[in-house]
Design a protein around this motif. Structure first.
Motif, PDB file in Angstrom:
ATOM      1  N   LYS A  84       0.674  -1.411   0.091  1.00  0.00           N
ATOM      2  CA  LYS A  84      -0.039   0.040   0.024  1.00  0.00           C
ATOM      3  C   LYS A  84       0.792   1.211   0.162  1.00  0.00           C
ATOM      4  CE  LYS A  84      -1.762  -0.905   4.225  1.00  0.00           C
ATOM      5  NZ  LYS A  84      -0.853  -2.164   4.755  1.00  0.00           N
ATOM      6  N   ASP A 103       3.227  -7.907   1.849  1.00  0.00           N
ATOM      7  CA  ASP A 103       2.236  -7.558   2.782  1.00  0.00           C
ATOM      8  C   ASP A 103       0.900  -6.852   1.918  1.00  0.00           C
ATOM      9  OD1 ASP A 103       0.485  -7.218   5.026  1.00  0.00           O
ATOM     10  OD2 ASP A 103       1.187  -5.207   4.927  1.00  0.00           O
ATOM     11  N   SER A 225       1.985   3.374  12.441  1.00  0.00           N
ATOM     12  CA  SER A 225       2.740   3.789  11.149  1.00  0.00           C
ATOM     13  C   SER A 225       3.484   5.006  11.663  1.00  0.00           C
ATOM     14  CB  SER A 225       1.995   3.962   9.884  1.00  0.00           C
ATOM     15  OG  SER A 225       2.761   4.033   8.918  1.00  0.00           O
ATOM     16  N   GLY A 262       5.573  -0.180  10.169  1.00  0.00           N
ATOM     17  CA  GLY A 262       5.564   0.880  11.192  1.00  0.00           C
ATOM     18  C   GLY A 262       6.599   1.982  11.367  1.00  0.00           C
ATOM     19  N   GLU A 296       6.940  -6.096   8.218  1.00  0.00           N
ATOM     20  CA  GLU A 296       5.990  -5.617   7.074  1.00  0.00           C
ATOM     21  C   GLU A 296       6.136  -4.077   6.634  1.00  0.00           C
ATOM     22  OE1 GLU A 296       1.888  -6.300   8.283  1.00  0.00           O
ATOM     23  OE2 GLU A 296       2.288  -8.431   8.297  1.00  0.00           O
ATOM     24  N   GLY A 298       6.716  -0.466   5.127  1.00  0.00           N
ATOM     25  CA  GLY A 298       6.280   0.379   4.152  1.00  0.00           C
ATOM     26  C   GLY A 298       6.909   1.300   3.964  1.00  0.00           C
ATOM     27  N   ARG A 299       6.582   2.478   4.574  1.00  0.00           N
ATOM     28  CA  ARG A 299       7.005   3.946   4.502  1.00  0.00           C
ATOM     29  C   ARG A 299       8.600   3.813   4.684  1.00  0.00           C
ATOM     30  NH1 ARG A 299       4.210   8.036   6.621  1.00  0.00           N
ATOM     31  NH2 ARG A 299       2.834   6.781   7.703  1.00  0.00           N
ATOM     32  N   ARG A 335      -1.419  13.520   2.027  1.00  0.00           N
ATOM     33  CA  ARG A 335      -0.652  13.522   3.374  1.00  0.00           C
ATOM     34  C   ARG A 335      -0.979  14.937   4.147  1.00  0.00           C
ATOM     35  NH1 ARG A 335       3.628  12.323   5.013  1.00  0.00           N
ATOM     36  NH2 ARG A 335       2.701  10.777   6.665  1.00  0.00           N
ATOM     37  N   TYR A 339      -3.452  14.270   7.018  1.00  0.00           N
ATOM     38  CA  TYR A 339      -2.856  14.018   8.677  1.00  0.00           C
ATOM     39  C   TYR A 339      -2.283  15.260   9.106  1.00  0.00           C
ATOM     40  CZ  TYR A 339      -2.901   9.604   6.363  1.00  0.00           C
ATOM     41  OH  TYR A 339      -3.172   8.337   5.513  1.00  0.00           O
ATOM     42  N   TYR A 393       3.119   6.414   0.410  1.00  0.00           N
ATOM     43  CA  TYR A 393       1.556   7.016   0.620  1.00  0.00           C
ATOM     44  C   TYR A 393       1.459   8.421  -0.457  1.00  0.00           C
ATOM     45  CZ  TYR A 393       1.864   3.509   4.108  1.00  0.00           C
ATOM     46  OH  TYR A 393       2.011   2.418   4.782  1.00  0.00           O
TER      47      TYR A 393
HETATM   48  N1  LLP Z   1       1.184  -3.588   7.750  1.00  0.00           N
HETATM   49  C1  LLP Z   1       0.029  -3.357   8.051  1.00  0.00           C
HETATM   50  C2  LLP Z   1      -0.865  -4.414   8.457  1.00  0.00           C
HETATM   51  C3  LLP Z   1      -0.294  -2.058   7.794  1.00  0.00           C
HETATM   52  O1  LLP Z   1      -1.624  -1.711   7.922  1.00  0.00           O
HETATM   53  C4  LLP Z   1       0.662  -0.809   7.403  1.00  0.00           C
HETATM   54  C5  LLP Z   1       0.360   0.155   7.197  1.00  0.00           C
HETATM   55  C6  LLP Z   1       1.743  -1.504   7.078  1.00  0.00           C
HETATM   56  C7  LLP Z   1       2.300  -2.862   7.310  1.00  0.00           C
HETATM   57  C8  LLP Z   1       3.046  -0.708   6.875  1.00  0.00           C
HETATM   58  O2  LLP Z   1       3.297   0.226   7.517  1.00  0.00           O
HETATM   59  P1  LLP Z   1       4.412   1.497   7.492  1.00  0.00           P
HETATM   60  O3  LLP Z   1       5.739   0.436   7.546  1.00  0.00           O
HETATM   61  O4  LLP Z   1       4.415   1.929   6.068  1.00  0.00           O
HETATM   62  O5  LLP Z   1       4.358   2.420   8.523  1.00  0.00           O
HETATM   63  N2  LLP Z   1      -1.324   6.820   4.821  1.00  0.00           N
HETATM   64  C9  LLP Z   1      -0.674   6.855   5.946  1.00  0.00           C
HETATM   65  C10 LLP Z   1      -0.115   5.444   6.724  1.00  0.00           C
HETATM   66  C11 LLP Z   1      -1.231   4.605   6.531  1.00  0.00           C
HETATM   67  C12 LLP Z   1      -0.414   3.225   7.127  1.00  0.00           C
HETATM   68  C13 LLP Z   1      -1.502   1.966   7.062  1.00  0.00           C
HETATM   69  N3  LLP Z   1      -0.944   0.701   7.443  1.00  0.00           N
HETATM   70  C14 LLP Z   1       0.345   7.850   5.841  1.00  0.00           C
HETATM   71  O6  LLP Z   1       0.496   8.376   4.690  1.00  0.00           O
HETATM   72  O7  LLP Z   1       0.907   8.357   6.953  1.00  0.00           O
END
Ligand code: LLP
Length: 435
Positions: A84, A103, A225, A262, A296, A298-299, A335, A339, A393
């Motif tokens: 995502k 993921d 996150s 996260g 998992e 992402g960011r 964003r 947020y 994102y």
């Molecule tokens: N795993 C799951 C189940 C998740 O829901 C998410 C993100 C991740 C992994 C990845 O998280 P990261 O490493 O990217 O923090 N649109 C928002 C962020 C939404 C995150 C949703 N879930 C933003 O632009 O800050």
């Protein structure tokens, strides 16, 4: 002495020293006053592809991925990139080739992954999987479902039975820990919709254990996150270990533990812990546990590997505010509007002209349409601005609001560049509509 790239003025305005920020970000540098991104001039990118434009550095992406594999080298692990954050096929392919799994949270994301690799390393999170989603994922033979509700166990069991398959499952536990992040992106507290509560977890595992078409393989969580310290990860791990001990006593043996994503990044002046710091805190307990680790992220893989280039179209000084109206907006990068997140905005060309305080805004008919407020910049019409940290994102949350074609995407790598998604054409915008 460290030199901060940012200063906050008394009136709340934000001055970002572009040169200093570029020095702090790998793969950014000013050469003769022009910003280069992974060896490619931002001027060249604009000339060839136009703006608004997303550009990603393949080198930065791979370096970020490598920082995870290095940090967790001491234990058996699998990094599953959270699709995502940025689902462009070229990004997915780059990570798949480097060994990443994925993921996913929808059938669409799985379909994307299948364009570039198989589903062997896919974990499927998401709060509302339908029988149709589950059937598709089972046919693709994903590694495991991260189950978020007890009723989902029944649906998976039923679909798997119908297809003569055994579905591998993990339960996503909501550990009720405070991720200390923006409430919209906090997911691991008991009033969030995500996961199965810590209290119901053991009963849910016992229930799953008795369903004939399921094989329990893991336990997982994702607490939020843009986490800046290690506390949330550490607290969540403790809660999961407690559960794993209880499950072992009840004869349920797991193969893996998945701690979600996260980890935060620096957009302006945040000081997130590094992957290494997270690993240092978690590894002793993980080694003792002896389970394979899944993560998992992402960011932290893509945010600072990407930028959004935009052109200043109109300068509108008023008695109260100065507005710089640019050709990107909340439709391309939501964003800041959603947020109130602050992202760095720096010039593609350094200028010695006097700076003023500007709100950098798009042309969308909403006052929430801003990309940066109170930024001290020296601007002229036609200038290019570069929003950093836009790889995560950014495009994946872009939409066509105000009937705006989505921007093109370009991969840069060590001085080379190639288009990885065409700019949408006007007639793409209504091609599926029927009069
Ligand atoms: N795993 C799951 C189940 C998740 O829901 C998410 C993100 C991740 C992994 C990845 O998280 P990261 O490493 O990217 O923090 N649109 C928002 C962020 C939404 C995150 C949703 N879930 C933003 O632009 O800050």
């Amino acid at each position: 002495m460290t030199f901060s790239p940012v200063s906050h003025h008394q009136d709340g305005a934000l001055y970002i020293n572009p040169q200093a920020l570029a020095n702090a970000l790998p793969y950014f540098e000013y050469i003769n006053g022009t910003l280069y991104f992974d060896g490619v001039s931002t001027h060249t990118l604009k000339e060839i592809y136009g703006t608004p434009l997303y550009a990603y550095s393949q080198r930065a992406l791979l370096a970020n991925y490598q920082s995870y594999t290095d940090a967790f080298d001491a234990i058996d692990h699998q990094i599953c990139y959270a699709v995502k954050a940025n689902s462009n096929l070229a990004i997915l392919k780059t990570l798949a080739k480097a060994g990443a799994g994925f993921d996913i949270v929808s059938k669409g994301e799985l379909a994307r992954v299948l364009q570039v690799t198989d589903a062997k390393k896919v974990v499927y999170s998401g709060v509302g999987k339908t029988a149709d989603d589950i059937e598709y994922a089972l046919k693709a033979d994903i590694h495991c479902f991260n189950v978020e509700a007890i009723s989902e166990l029944d649906t998976i069991n039923e679909v798997a039975g119908r297809q003569n398959q055994i579905a591998r499952i993990s339960l996503r536990i909501n550990p009720d820990v405070d991720a200390k992040t923006h409430p919209y992106i906090s997911t691991g507290m008991k009033d969030n919709k995500f996961g199965i509560s810590h209290e119901q977890a053991v009963a849910a595992y016992m229930y799953a254990h008795n369903l004939p078409n399921l094989k329990i393989v893991g336990i997982d969580c994702h607490i939020g996150s843009q986490l800046l310290d290690t506390d949330g990860f550490s607290d969540a791990l403790d809660k999961l270990i407690e559960l794993i001990d209880t499950l072992t006593d009840k004869g349920i043996k797991l193969q893996h533990i998945d701690l979600g994503g996260g980890l935060g990044v620096r957009y302006i002046d945040e000081n997130p812990v590094s992957v290494n710091q997270v690993a240092t805190v978690l590894l002793p307990r993980l080694k003792q546990l002896g389970l394979k680790l899944y993560l998992e992220p992402g960011r932290s893989l893509v945010a600072n590997a990407g930028v959004l280039l935009t052109t200043v179209d109109v300068l509108k000084p008023t008695e109260f505010k100065n507005f710089a109206i640019v050709d990107a907006s909340m439709s391309e990068l939501i964003r800041p509007a959603l947020y109130e997140s602050q992202m760095a905005i720096i010039p593609a060309k350094l200028s010695r002209d006097t700076a003023k305080t500007w709100d950098v805004v798009g042309t969308v008919c909403e006052s929430s349409d801003f990309l940066g407020k109170d930024r001290i910049l020296s601007l002229q019409v036609g200038d290019t601005l570069v929003i950093t940290g836009a790889g995560a994102y950014g495009f994946s949350m872009a939409c066509n609001y105000n009937t705006r074609p989505r921007p093109c995407e370009v991969m840069v790598n060590h001085g080379t560049h190639r288009l990885i998604r065409k700019r949408e054409a006007l007639d793409d915008l209504w091609k599926d509509e029927l009069i």
